[in-house]
Structure formats: C-alpha cells, structure tokens
Design an enzyme around this catalytic site. Structure first.
Site, short mmCIF file in Angstrom:
data_model
loop_
_atom_site.label_atom_id
_atom_site.label_comp_id
_atom_site.label_asym_id
_atom_site.label_seq_id
_atom_site.Cartn_x
_atom_site.Cartn_y
_atom_site.Cartn_z
N LYS A 112 86.48 30.60 60.82
CA LYS A 112 87.14 31.84 60.37
C LYS A 112 88.12 32.43 61.38
CE LYS A 112 83.76 33.45 57.05
NZ LYS A 112 82.66 34.36 56.78
N LYS A 194 79.18 23.38 51.80
CA LYS A 194 78.03 24.13 51.26
C LYS A 194 78.44 24.98 50.06
CE LYS A 194 77.89 28.50 53.76
NZ LYS A 194 77.17 29.55 54.43
N LYS A 197 79.23 31.80 48.19
CA LYS A 197 79.70 32.85 47.29
C LYS A 197 81.17 33.17 47.55
CE LYS A 197 77.09 35.90 50.31
NZ LYS A 197 75.73 36.27 50.56
#
Ligand code: TYM
Length: 329
Positions: A112, A194, A197
């Site tokens: 990130k 993975k 959400k």
C-alpha cells in the site's frame, strides 16, 4: 486464571467469507475456555479514508455480526477500539520501540505504501504498532486470525520482547492461532491472491451477508480450469480454493469430500459449495438483520464491553507507565 484471547476486525467494508472462515467462525468455541475480547477495529479502518456515516453503520453492524456468529456478550468482551483510549496511549509508547526498517518490511507497507511514501498517510505505516498495542494491552496469549495477519502478530511479539528486554518481564508475548482450515481463502476470480473486501471486482469475493441469488451466481462464475477433474492440487488453484471453502464450511475431511465428488464435474462442485455456504450464512443473515433493528442494544453491548476492556487495559498501561518512568495519573 483463564488465558486471554484477543481478535479484531476492521469495519472498513462489508465482511467476506474470508473474514468468517479465517477468523469469526473460530471465535465462538473459544469463549468457554478463555477470557475473550473481540473488537471493532475502527481506529485501524481510518488509515484508509472512510465515509463517516458508513463507518458508523459498519461499526454497529460488526457488533451485530459478532453476536450473530455466536459470541455471547455475557461470556466475551465485545467492544469498539476507539472507546478505549488506552490503545492509542500504549501505541505511542510502542512507536518509540518500533524500528522503521521492520515496519517497512510489512506486507501491507509493501503493497500500500512503498513507492508512494510522499502521499501515504503515516497512520498506514504505523498501523502494525497500533495492532500490537491492541493485543498487548490485554495480556493476550492467543490471537485467532487468518494467515494474512501472521506477520502483524510476529511484530507484536518482537515489540513485547524488545520492551521486556529493556525493563524486565512486563508484556505477555502472544501466539497467533491460525487454523488449518479457512485461514487463506482466495479470490474467486484470481486464486493467486487472497479474497478481500477491498477487491475492485465484486465477483472476486462472497460477502458474509450476500443474498442467496448472488451467492449462487458468484460461485457459478468462479474461475476453475480446463483439467476437468476435481483434484486438491496446487496445479488447480481455483478448484483447490472451492474445495477449501467447502471443507471449511462443512467441516468434512478432504478425502471424504474428494471421494464424494469423484467422477463429477465442476458444476456439481459449485452446487455443493453454494449449498453449504448458503446453509451456514442464511441464519447469520437473518440474525444480523434482527440485531440491526435494535441498534440501541448493540450500543449497550459495546459500551458495556468498553467498561470491562478498560479495566484490564488500565492495569497493563499502568505497569508500562511505571516501567518507562511516567507518573501514573
Ligand atoms: P481484517 O479486518 O482485514 O480481517 C479480519 C480477519 O479476517 C481474516 N481474513 C481472512 N482469513 C482467511 N482468508 C481470507 N481471505 C481473509 N481475509 C481476512 C484476517 O486474517 C483477520 O483475522 N489488522 C486486522 C484487524 C486487527 C486485529 C487486531 C486482529 C486490528 N487489531 C488485533 C487481531 C488482533 C485486520 O485488518 O483484519
């Protein structure tokens, strides 16, 4: 004295079956044997910009999800992180023991922040120290999480050990509790990553509260391969992921599942995955909806939980203050 379990989930988006199978599903059974704390990690969630109204709703909904997944507020402490300010107080102290080099090696930093340091917010960088504080504040012995959080539990252990080596035994060094089944649920569209959400493709994940029709559609559209045979193999990652989901929901052993499916096609596998997923999730869906009709009660649970959490947190923080040389309030 019972050993302590601590875990938390971010209210940063709708929960997926990854959150359920990797974490939530395992919480209920720990309640009798351990002193358990289950938190809404709202302070972690704001390291990525959130819509305030949605964050508020999702925080309450996460309390509803905890209850719907069998967590009993009489047995476990269910609370919202931002209600217990000791988390940030300990985090500040631990920041001064955390090494920038180690924080830069966190997967999250790499995915990130790396390459975008100028504009990334500092909270995102320091997030693992806040997570360490969450855990250490309650003298936690076990942290039930999915595989993706393992590195964060490791840095927590390092920080506790470093602190203890300066001041003598003060903080308990926790262990991660990562179950064999369900700890690494993959994307339905790209089984090399993975299930998350925050994936931009909504077909990649199944939500915990997804309706039946959508569950069926997404499972039917999940990627498989051209082998045409159901094997549990790294060479068939899409099929392997569906089998993992099936196993984690059904609790059956893999040999039995494979023998039941022998000679069958991917359509049959997907049908079975849908059935077992929907069977588990539909009562949870109904319970969450019921709890969300009574948000007063959810707030009451959270506030009561925070009072209990704070009692423990205060003790630990006091111990840390004394070691560091702060004057206790
Ligand atoms: P979060 O909110 O990303 O995820 C919550 C839990 O769900 C697990 N999980 C998965 N397990 C298996 N397969 C997946 N695809 C999958 N995706 C998510 C995660 O491993 C986690 O257990 N930093 C934490 C929240 C946190 C926390 C803590 C956890 C804050 N403080 C202290 C434990 C202890 C997080 O972002 O989880």
């Amino acid at each position: 004295m019972k050993k302590t379990v601590y875990s938390a989930i971010q209210p940063s988006g709708e929960l997926t079956i990854g959150n359920y199978l990797g974490a939530l599903k395992n919480f209920k059974e720990l309640q009798d044997e351990y002193r358990c704390l289950f938190a809404v990690a709202d302070m972690h969630a704001i390291t990525v910009r959130q819509d305030p109204q949605l964050l508020y709703e999702r925080s309450l909904k996460l309390i509803a999800v905890y209850l719907a997944c069998g967590i009993d507020p009489k047995k476990s402490i269910v609370f919202i992180n931002s209600h217990v300010s000791e988390h940030t107080e300990l985090a500040w102290i631990l920041n001064t023991y955390a090494y920038i080099g180690q924080l830069k090696r966190m997967h999250q930093y790499k995915s990130k922040i790396a390459g975008n340091e100028e504009n990334a917010n500092a909270g995102l960088f320091l997030y693992p120290v806040l997570m360490a504080s969450d855990i250490l504040l309650y003298d936690t012995n076990l942290v039930p999480v999915g595989e993706d959080q393992k590195q964060h539990v490791e840095i927590t252990r390092d920080l506790a050990e470093r602190f203890n080596s300066y001041y003598g035994d003060t903080l308990i060094v926790p262990d991660p509790l990562i179950k064999e089944d369900g700890a690494r649920i993959k994307s339905l569209q790209d089984p090399s990553i993975k299930m998350s959400k925050s994936d931009s493709n909504e077909k990649a994940y199944l939500l915990l509260l997804e309706d039946e029709k959508s569950l069926r559609n997404k499972i039917n559209k999940s990627v498989t391969d051209s082998v045409g045979e159901i094997n549990y193999s790294d060479d068939q990652p899409g099929v392997k992921n569906l089998l993992d989901i099936y196993k984690a929901f059904s609790g059956e052993n893999m040999d039995k599942i494979l023998s039941e499916l022998e000679g069958k096609g991917y359509g049959e596998l997907k049908k079975k995955v849908f059935e077992v997923t929907n069977e588990t999730l539909s009562p949870i869906r109904e319970d969450v909806a019921r709890y969300m009709d009574n948000t007063e009660y959810l707030l009451e649970v959270a506030k009561d939980g925070a009072i209990k959490a704070r009692e423990i947190a205060n003790e630990t923080l006091k111990r840390v203050y004394e070691k560091v040389g702060f004057v206790w309030r």
